[in-house]
Each structure stands twice: as C-alpha cells, then as structure tokens.
Design a protein around this motif. Structure first.
Motif, PDB file in Angstrom:
ATOM      1  N   ASN A  45      -2.914   2.858  -3.759  1.00  0.00           N
ATOM      2  CA  ASN A  45      -3.706   1.686  -3.373  1.00  0.00           C
ATOM      3  C   ASN A  45      -3.840   0.670  -4.506  1.00  0.00           C
ATOM      4  O   ASN A  45      -4.705  -0.213  -4.459  1.00  0.00           O
ATOM      5  CB  ASN A  45      -5.101   2.107  -2.889  1.00  0.00           C
ATOM      6  N   GLY A  46      -3.015   0.817  -5.528  1.00  0.00           N
ATOM      7  CA  GLY A  46      -3.023  -0.136  -6.626  1.00  0.00           C
ATOM      8  C   GLY A  46      -4.163   0.018  -7.598  1.00  0.00           C
ATOM      9  O   GLY A  46      -4.230  -0.674  -8.614  1.00  0.00           O
TER      10      GLY A  46
ATOM     11  N   GLN B 217       2.242  11.396   3.219  1.00  0.00           N
ATOM     12  CA  GLN B 217       1.540  10.689   2.147  1.00  0.00           C
ATOM     13  C   GLN B 217       1.063  11.677   1.087  1.00  0.00           C
ATOM     14  O   GLN B 217       0.642  12.791   1.406  1.00  0.00           O
ATOM     15  CB  GLN B 217       0.326   9.923   2.682  1.00  0.00           C
TER      16      GLN B 217
ATOM     17  N   ASN C 115       2.061   1.569  -3.502  1.00  0.00           N
ATOM     18  CA  ASN C 115       2.651   2.787  -2.937  1.00  0.00           C
ATOM     19  C   ASN C 115       4.080   2.964  -3.437  1.00  0.00           C
ATOM     20  O   ASN C 115       4.854   2.006  -3.511  1.00  0.00           O
ATOM     21  CB  ASN C 115       2.647   2.726  -1.410  1.00  0.00           C
TER      22      ASN C 115
ATOM     23  N   SER D 171       5.305   8.790   1.012  1.00  0.00           N
ATOM     24  CA  SER D 171       4.819   7.730   0.123  1.00  0.00           C
ATOM     25  C   SER D 171       3.749   8.294  -0.804  1.00  0.00           C
ATOM     26  O   SER D 171       2.849   9.013  -0.350  1.00  0.00           O
ATOM     27  CB  SER D 171       4.233   6.571   0.927  1.00  0.00           C
TER      28      SER D 171
ATOM     29  N   VAL E 111       0.663   7.355  -2.510  1.00  0.00           N
ATOM     30  CA  VAL E 111      -0.308   6.294  -2.260  1.00  0.00           C
ATOM     31  C   VAL E 111      -1.290   6.204  -3.422  1.00  0.00           C
ATOM     32  O   VAL E 111      -1.963   7.185  -3.762  1.00  0.00           O
ATOM     33  CB  VAL E 111      -1.064   6.549  -0.938  1.00  0.00           C
TER      34      VAL E 111
ATOM     35  N   ASN F 138       3.215  -3.466 -10.269  1.00  0.00           N
ATOM     36  CA  ASN F 138       4.375  -3.218  -9.411  1.00  0.00           C
ATOM     37  C   ASN F 138       4.497  -1.709  -9.177  1.00  0.00           C
ATOM     38  O   ASN F 138       4.344  -0.930 -10.133  1.00  0.00           O
ATOM     39  CB  ASN F 138       5.671  -3.745 -10.066  1.00  0.00           C
ATOM     40  N   PRO F 139       4.739  -1.317  -7.933  1.00  0.00           N
ATOM     41  CA  PRO F 139       4.891  -2.150  -6.734  1.00  0.00           C
ATOM     42  C   PRO F 139       3.562  -2.775  -6.306  1.00  0.00           C
ATOM     43  O   PRO F 139       2.498  -2.190  -6.530  1.00  0.00           O
ATOM     44  CB  PRO F 139       5.411  -1.169  -5.686  1.00  0.00           C
ATOM     45  N   ALA F 140       3.670  -3.939  -5.691  1.00  0.00           N
ATOM     46  CA  ALA F 140       2.475  -4.705  -5.340  1.00  0.00           C
ATOM     47  C   ALA F 140       1.591  -3.953  -4.351  1.00  0.00           C
ATOM     48  O   ALA F 140       0.360  -4.077  -4.375  1.00  0.00           O
ATOM     49  CB  ALA F 140       2.886  -6.059  -4.772  1.00  0.00           C
ATOM     50  N   SER F 141       2.215  -3.174  -3.475  1.00  0.00           N
ATOM     51  CA  SER F 141       1.443  -2.442  -2.469  1.00  0.00           C
ATOM     52  C   SER F 141       0.681  -1.263  -3.074  1.00  0.00           C
ATOM     53  O   SER F 141      -0.249  -0.738  -2.469  1.00  0.00           O
ATOM     54  CB  SER F 141       2.367  -1.924  -1.366  1.00  0.00           C
TER      55      SER F 141
ATOM     56  N   THR G 244       7.604   5.109  -2.828  1.00  0.00           N
ATOM     57  CA  THR G 244       8.313   5.909  -1.831  1.00  0.00           C
ATOM     58  C   THR G 244       9.275   6.883  -2.497  1.00  0.00           C
ATOM     59  O   THR G 244      10.079   6.504  -3.352  1.00  0.00           O
ATOM     60  CB  THR G 244       9.088   5.005  -0.859  1.00  0.00           C
TER      61      THR G 244
END
Length: 470
Positions: free
Chosen positions: A330-331, A168, A305, A326, A328, A300-303, A307
């Motif tokens: 957290n949006g 991460q 995260n 990933s 990260v 977007n991406p909704a998560s 990759t």
C-alpha cells in the motif's frame, strides 16, 4: 340480590383464587425450566347494572397476565451452540414432522422461543431441549453473502472447506538505508551494493552468465554475500499445496543528484532453488526497481504493490499468469530508514491463501452469526440466526416447550436483533422468583380461606331464614 348473591360471589372468589394458585403452581414447577416465562394472575370485578344507590361490589373474574418480555437470568453453560438473547426478541424455530437427515420434513411454520439451549443432533440440525429446531439463513463461507431471503431450519454439516490459492502477501517491513551484507565495508563506497565489483551486470538483476532477472547457482555465493534476507511466508496453490516463499533484498544503487537523478534502488529476489549449482536458477528477480525518496517513503512502484513473476519452487508452480501473487505494501508499510542492525525488520508477512480444512468447532457471535472454526485455521460465518421481535410480545400465544405463536394481538414479527445481542455459551433461565411466588401463595391461600368464611356465614344466615317458618 341478597344472601344467595353473596354465596355465589364467594364461589367466584374461590374460583379466582384457585386459578391464581394454579398459575403459582406452574411457575414454581418451572422455576428451573430454561427460557420459561412465568404467568401472573390479574383479577377483575364484575359489577351488575343497577341504580346508583343500589350498586354492589360484585363478583370477580381471574385472567392470566403474561411476562414474555421480562428477561430471566443468564447462565453460562460452556456449550458453544447455546445462546441467550440479552434484550428483546425471540428465536425463530420450527417443529419436525417426519423423516431423518436431509429428508427431514418440518411443519414450515414460524414459532418463537427464548429457550436457547441449542445443540447439534445426529443430522447437523440445531435443536433445543424442547425439540424445537432453530431457523436462520445460510451464509456462503467463501463469499460471506447471505443465501436466500427467508429463514429456514439450519443444518450445519462438516463438509470440507475448499482450499484457496494465495493471491496477496501483505508485507510490512523496514529496509535499512545501509544494508550490512557480508561484503559491506563502510570504508569502501558502494561495497553494500549488489552490482559493485561483483561480476554482476550493471542492470539490476542481470547475472554475469547472461540470465536476465535471475541468479544462477554459480553466482549464488556472491549474491548471498551482497544481499540480506527479507523473511519468508508459506503460500498455497489452487489445490491447497503449501510452498515456502523466501524473500531476499539487494540494494543496487544509492541516491545521487544526477543528472539524471537516481533514488535509492532495491531489487527483490525470490528463492527458487537454494541448492542450485552451475546454470540452474537459484533466485529469481521480480524485475521491478523498488525506489525510496530521502524520507524513506516508497516511490516506485507507485501502487505500492510488487508482482511475483510465474516461477516453480520445489516442483510447485506459484504465481501463474492467470492468478499472479502480489506483494501488497500500500506504499506505506514498506519503508527505508536507518537501522543500526543493517538488516530488514519484517514486522508482518501475511498471505490470504489456505489449504482445505474440516469443521472443528461452532460458536455463536453477539450478532447472531453461527461461526465455524476449521482445521486450516479459517474462521468464517456459516449462518445468520433468525431473531424476531414483537410490538406486543406479551400477547403471543403460549405453546408447549416454552414456544409461542403469533396472534393478531401481538402484531407481525419484526425481523432482526435491533438493540439486543446474543450471548453464546449461555442459556436464559426461568424468570420465576421462588420467594415472590411463595409470598403470592400465602396471600392467595388467605384470600381463598376468607371466601370460604363468606360461604359459611351465608349458610348460617340461610339456616336462620329456614328456621323462621318452624
């Protein structure tokens, strides 16, 4: 009852005061002994059974009164492995029987002490100045889980701390709504975009040379002129080999009402070979459209995260399919807001991997954990020190070296610190107050002398009795 009884009573008084003086002497002798608990003296009268109008004062007996629960002052030692209990409780310790190193045999019994001047011996055991070995439970440095359910003698060895591959990257940054790239010109709409009039394909991340998701060496100059740096971070593979990962962002479209509606869209590129030429890959697109709404929030991406695809940087493979890396956010930690600099404000870039390391330093936390600091920068808990409390701590049996033993009167040990705390780098001093002991010594001396006067008086009275028959 009579003169002889007075004589024997005075003798018991002398014996009681002698016993008190012995305790006072021991307290003064141990006034500088770490963790020592002074012993006070209690006196109790012994009254023979007699009629109500014939009761007498009786003789006296002396008893020890423990002060195990009275805390001494804490003294800073600057030795990280020293510890003092601030509050109730005792360290759980054991005694060595025979052997050395990993073959050392212990008595396998739980003893208790307040003496916390622990330090490492040659074999990695934590032992205090009186020769008692600290007990506790080992903690797995990788998982953080306590090993076993019963305390054992702690041994901290300088084994190598294993490397951990990066999985991460925590990324916190603000992307400017209008990137000030080398090609950006406010009078030319779309000049800040990667695709506009560059020869790059209309699909994000596609190059004119047909390498989908990549930027090749022949397009490197154009790409650098139409993108902005996003920071860099060092990541590690399973063997702990370090590789620098450089991030670069390019805006590929501006928001439009549509149809179809288009959001502000960015692509993230990872540097694979910044010195590439010709058809050699220089930057690789993560092949994910990162979009933001009109409030600057990532949609977007909704998560939240992103990759990183498998790739090779400087001969080192990173983000394999079996364990991808990933990014990260957290949006919430990645936003797109106006920034006059037109550059990315990368507030924080942190990753969770590390290379192998060796133990550099050990300290003790307030929660009673043995904390290890390693050469790779990792700080992890290695063990949990065993601490026990008793409902009747003053009923413990005293042993040599400031140790105590459980008794029926003390009750069973209650495991845990409770409301107490451990203070690392400190040692609890003796709870003996020299001034108080000298005051008690004066009183004891006077009481002893008074009893000798009673004996002298009784002797004179007996001599007078003997003189009657002459």
């Amino acid at each position: 009852m009579g003169v002889f009884s007075a004589l024997t009573t005075a003798v018991t008084g002398m014996q009681a005061q002698s016993y008190a003086l012995e305790n006072i002497s021991g307290n003064i002798a141990n006034s500088r002994t770490a963790g020592f608990k002074r012993v006070d003296t209690s006196f109790s009268d012994l009254v023979p059974d007699s009629a109500l109008n014939r009761q007498i004062a009786g003789s006296v007996a002396s008893y020890s009164r423990a002060t195990n629960t009275i805390q001494g002052d804490l003294n800073a030692t600057r030795i990280d492995t020293n510890a003092a209990i601030n509050g109730d409780g005792f360290f759980v310790v054991d005694q060595r029987q025979s052997g050395v190193g990993a073959s050392t045999l212990f008595s396998n019994s739980n003893l208790y002490t307040r003496r916390g001047d622990f330090d490492f011996d040659a074999d990695g055991y934590l032992v205090n100045g009186a020769g008692y070995y600290l007990k506790g439970q080992k903690i797995d440095p990788v998982t953080g889980q306590v090993i076993g359910s019963q305390p054992d003698v702690l041994r901290i060895t300088k084994d190598q701390f294993p490397a951990k591959a990066t999985t991460q990257i925590e990324y916190s940054a603000n992307i400017p709504a209008y990137p000030k790239t080398n090609s950006a010109n406010t009078s030319t709409p779309g000049s800040e975009l990667l695709n506009a009039g560059t020869g790059f394909g209309t699909n994000p991340g596609t190059t004119a040379s047909g390498g989908s998701g990549t930027v090749v060496g022949s397009d490197l100059t154009t790409f650098l002129n139409r993108s902005i740096p996003g920071g860099q971070v060092t990541v590690y593979d399973t063997l702990g080999k370090a590789t620098s990962v450089e991030l670069r962002w390019a805006k590929v479209s501006n928001a439009a009402a549509g149809p179809p509606a288009v959001a502000d869209t960015w692509n993230l590129f990872i540097a694979e070979n910044t010195g590439a030429t010709g058809a050699t890959v220089a930057y690789r697109n993560v092949n994910t459209d990162i979009t933001f709404d009109n409030t600057g929030k990532m949609t977007n991406p909704a998560s939240g995260n992103i990759t990183i695809p498998p790739m090779t940087i400087g001969g080192t493979a990173i983000s394999p399919a079996s364990a991808p890396i990933s990014i990260v956010t957290n949006g919430t930690s990645l936003t797109q807001n106006g920034d006059t600099s037109g550059q990315i404000d990368a507030r924080s870039i942190r990753q969770n991997g590390y290379t192998a390391g060796t133990l550099d330093r050990v300290s003790i936390s307030n929660e009673g954990q043995v904390i290890g600091t390693f050469s790779n920068g990792q700080v992890v808990a290695l063990a949990q020190i065993a601490v026990a409390r008793f409902n009747a701590g003053n009923a413990l049996k005293r042993l040599d070296g400031g140790a105590f033993e459980e008794t029926i009167e003390s009750g069973a040990p209650i495991v845990g610190l409770g409301t107490s705390a451990l203070i690392g780098g400190n040692v609890e001093q003796s709870n003996t107050d020299i001034a108080d002991e000298f005051s008690k010594m004066i009183v004891t001396q006077q009481a002893y002398s008074a009893n000798t006067k009673v004996i002298s008086t009784a002797q004179e009275m007996l001599r007078d009795v003997f003189n009657i028959i002459r």
